[in-house]
Design a protein around this motif. Structure first.
Motif, mmCIF file in Angstrom:
data_model
loop_
_atom_site.group_PDB
_atom_site.id
_atom_site.type_symbol
_atom_site.label_atom_id
_atom_site.label_comp_id
_atom_site.label_asym_id
_atom_site.label_seq_id
_atom_site.Cartn_x
_atom_site.Cartn_y
_atom_site.Cartn_z
ATOM 1 N N VAL A 606 8.771 3.806 1.502
ATOM 2 C CA VAL A 606 7.607 2.889 1.107
ATOM 3 C C VAL A 606 7.612 2.964 -0.794
ATOM 4 O O VAL A 606 7.927 3.851 -1.322
ATOM 5 C CB VAL A 606 6.341 3.247 1.335
ATOM 6 N N VAL A 608 5.617 1.702 -3.762
ATOM 7 C CA VAL A 608 4.312 1.189 -4.201
ATOM 8 C C VAL A 608 4.198 0.514 -5.820
ATOM 9 O O VAL A 608 4.833 1.375 -6.682
ATOM 10 C CB VAL A 608 3.269 2.359 -4.220
ATOM 11 N N ARG A 653 -2.237 -3.907 -7.140
ATOM 12 C CA ARG A 653 -1.319 -3.104 -6.406
ATOM 13 C C ARG A 653 -0.763 -3.710 -4.997
ATOM 14 O O ARG A 653 -1.396 -4.294 -4.296
ATOM 15 C CB ARG A 653 -2.490 -2.074 -5.726
ATOM 16 N N GLU A 654 0.720 -3.292 -4.702
ATOM 17 C CA GLU A 654 1.492 -3.857 -3.599
ATOM 18 C C GLU A 654 2.142 -2.585 -3.090
ATOM 19 O O GLU A 654 2.521 -1.678 -3.744
ATOM 20 C CB GLU A 654 2.397 -4.821 -4.080
ATOM 21 N N ARG A 655 2.048 -2.534 -1.865
ATOM 22 C CA ARG A 655 2.790 -1.561 -0.977
ATOM 23 C C ARG A 655 3.897 -2.298 -0.039
ATOM 24 O O ARG A 655 3.433 -3.120 0.813
ATOM 25 C CB ARG A 655 1.640 -0.860 -0.119
ATOM 26 N N LYS A 657 6.794 -1.674 2.515
ATOM 27 C CA LYS A 657 7.588 -0.809 3.611
ATOM 28 C C LYS A 657 9.067 -1.461 3.637
ATOM 29 O O LYS A 657 9.294 -2.605 4.028
ATOM 30 C CB LYS A 657 6.955 -1.031 5.029
#
Length: 658
Positions: A606, A608, A653-655, A657
């Protein structure tokens, strides 16, 4: 009137009565009167600059001279320390150091764990045959037989990395750069604060520094023990580093003898699709003035400022530039590398004439040494001096290509109209195309380079890092003088021999390494043989790194708002802080900048991306990132990877996968 604390204690022994040295404390200074006791000098002063840094001054007169250090100013803040007697010695202790003044006036310096760091073994003062109060001064030290030391400037003659068992004159001239500073692998540095002709000599009997003129012996001792702490202390003493303008980290031309010629050459670069900046440093007239002082035939061997004459002559001009620089950041070329020069917004212009392979090899080693002095910005200006005289066209083209491929990984990438890439277009088209690719790589890496520059300024980091910095416990890495880290993630392995098809590369232990061009992952702590072609020099990236990779434009401003590839070199964790600002001016000093933190977790694959912190005029809020996890044949070399994983970023904020 200031009040001094005086201590006089007598020790009675069976064989007689002896007086201990008398000392007094005045602020951060401890002065020791050695009359009748010390046999090496009349007076000794220890100045406490920080818990890790002290300056030692010894002389033959009761009164100290009014010597004005050009390297540093007076200590600005009070430092906690204690002074007392231990047997017949005087001991000064800070939270990090113990300075022990022996009965004979010589000094031993320990860390607080009791480990010996620097041990004086002798000092002498030989009166000069003139009417002055000066001496020929000599200081000798005991070093452990296996202790390695590095630094002390550049020579245009032979590569000089580890200084043990070497003897040489510290010189400041067209090809030599005097840097009176050495580092020890034991975690300390020493700055010799003398500007006259100085001899460095290391032998089994000890390390000896001898200067032809000095009223006293003066030097700084700086303890880390890690290298970055040492560099931070040096800059704290001698001056902090400012940001250079963004264009200075692109590819730009050293001005020719006319603006028209330089402009015409710039246009030729652009017509060939080679990125080049539209501006250049306006301060080359200062550089010419500095060199005229440095090379003056009027200089005498007994000049007390022989190695510092150009600094003394130019410092007022540099200060004036800094004072007047409001909308534009200074970017001043210099051939001076005394600690302190970095505070003016200078970059070091090497003077080595690269007209053979040994000279290129010497430049690589010198480049590693430059960064040990506190000056992070430099460029190997050898391209201006490369001459085809004595070389066949093939030899000349190959040498130029390897210089360009190395210079891409200099902190500053400036080239001269003399020997430009364009001159190879018709005579050596293959080499021309590879030189062009080298310049393009510089622009691919520009976000990484500019963020590293911010790390240098904000956190006292270094651009070019000896492997000794990051791998002090790796014996083989510490003695490697032909590889270096560019920033904290990229290891560069220049090619400094002609016609080779294979090169042995050592990969330091402690982490895995990715071949930048193939994506193949290797375990650290091993040597590998790498195939060498004209296309590139070997480059490796630490596992656990994130590298921002820019769109190539015609100059450093073109790619600011274009899609950026985020290359992840996986490990358990990886992180990078992308720094951006207006690119020029002093707004960054007032917080006008932005940082975006990228954090990758290998366990769950992941990425972030944290919210953008800060703003600056002209800042673009919405961005497109192409995210790639590097593996063999994916995310390799010069080109963007296909297909990427796209991330639309609006400053929040970005996450992702992966």
């Amino acid at each position: 009137m200031k009040k001094f604390n005086w201590f006089l204690i007598f020790l009675f022994l069976a064989s007689g009565t002896y007086a201990r040295s008398l000392y007094k404390i005045d602020g951060n200074k401890v002065t020791v009167d050695l009359e009748g006791i010390g046999v090496k000098s009349r007076m000794l002063r220890v100045e406490i600059w920080s818990p890790r840094s002290v300056k030692l001054i010894s002389g033959m007169s009761v009164e100290f001279s009014d010597f004005n250090s050009l390297i540093a100013n007076e200590p600005q803040e009070a430092v906690k320390f204690k002074v007392g007697y231990a047997y017949n010695n005087i001991e000064i202790t800070t939270s990090e150091l113990l300075i022990s003044i022996q009965e004979d006036g010589l000094v031993r310096i320990y860390n607080r764990d009791g480990n010996k760091l620097l041990i004086e073994s002798d000092r002498t003062f030989q009166k000069n045959n003139d009417s002055s109060e000066s001496y020929r001064v000599k200081q000798r030290y005991f070093l452990n037989p296996n202790e390695r030391i590095f630094g002390f400037g550049q020579t245009g003659e032979t590569p000089r990395y580890c200084l043990r068992n070497l003897s040489f004159q510290l010189k400041q001239d067209e090809e030599n750069i005097a840097t009176p500073l050495f580092f020890s692998e034991k975690g300390y540095a020493m700055i010799w604060d003398n500007y006259s002709s100085t001899l460095f000599s290391d032998a089994r009997s000890g390390l000896e520094l001898e200067s032809v003129i000095g009223e006293e012996i003066q030097y700084f001792f700086i303890y880390g023990p890690d290298w970055e702490t040492i560099v931070s202390e040096i800059r704290s003493i001698s001056g902090i580093v400012p940001m250079l303008p963004r264009w200075a980290f692109g590819h730009w031309l050293i001005p020719d003898d006319s603006d028209i010629k330089t402009g015409n050459l710039r246009n030729e670069y652009l017509l060939e699709g080679i990125p080049v900046e539209t501006v250049s440093s306006e301060y080359f007239p200062l550089f010419e003035k500095e060199m005229a002082i440095s090379l003056s035939k009027d200089k005498q061997e007994n000049d007390p400022v022989l190695n510092m004459a150009s600094y003394i002559g130019m410092a007022p001009e540099y200060e004036k530039v800094v004072e007047q620089a409001t909308s534009e950041r200074p970017c001043i070329p210099t051939h001076i590398n005394f600690p302190g020069i970095q505070k003016y917004g200078t970059f070091l212009l090497s003077g080595i004439k690269i007209n053979n392979w040994d000279a290129l090899k010497c430049q690589v080693v010198s480049g590693i040494n430059y960064s040990l002095s506190g000056q992070p910005y430099w460029t190997s200006s050898g391209i201006e001096h490369i001459s085809p005289e004595g070389l066949t066209p093939q030899q000349y083209s190959e040498l130029m290509l390897r210089w360009y491929q190395y210079a891409v990984f200099n902190p500053v990438f400036a080239s001269s109209p003399k020997g430009s890439i364009i001159s190879f277009k018709n005579t050596s088209p293959e080499y021309f195309n590879q030189m062009k690719k080298a310049v393009e790589l510089r622009y691919r890496l520009l976000p990484y380079i500019y963020s590293t520059a911010h790390d240098v300024v904000a956190n006292n980091k270094t651009f070019v890092r000896s492997l000794l910095f990051d791998y002090p416990d790796d014996e083989k890495a510490t003695m490697t003088d032909n590889q270096f880290l560019f920033g904290k993630s990229i290891m560069v392995c220049p090619v400094v021999e002609p016609g080779i098809k294979q090169k042995s590369i050592y990969l330091p232990k402690g982490n895995d390494w990715f071949d930048f061009y193939t994506g193949i992952r290797y375990e650290g702590g091993n040597s590998i043989d790498v195939e060498i072609t004209n296309e590139s020099i070997p480059v490796f990236v630490k596992a656990g790194s994130v590298i921002p990779f820019a769109t190539i434009g015609s100059n450093s401003a073109d790619s600011l708002f274009s899609p950026m590839e985020i290359r992840i070199y996986p490990s358990d964790n990886a992180e990078f802080v992308l720094y951006e600002d207006a690119g020029d001016g002093n707004g960054y000093k007032n917080g006008e900048s932005s940082v975006i933190r990228f954090t990758y977790t290998g366990r769950n694959n992941v990425l972030v991306v944290d919210p953008a912190e800060g703003t600056y005029p002209g800042m673009e809020t919405n961005r497109m990132f192409r995210v790639v996890v590097v593996e063999e044949s994916v995310g390799n070399g010069m080109d963007f990877s296909e297909p990427p994983t796209w991330l639309e970023y609006s400053g929040k904020r970005e996450r992702l996968k992966l």
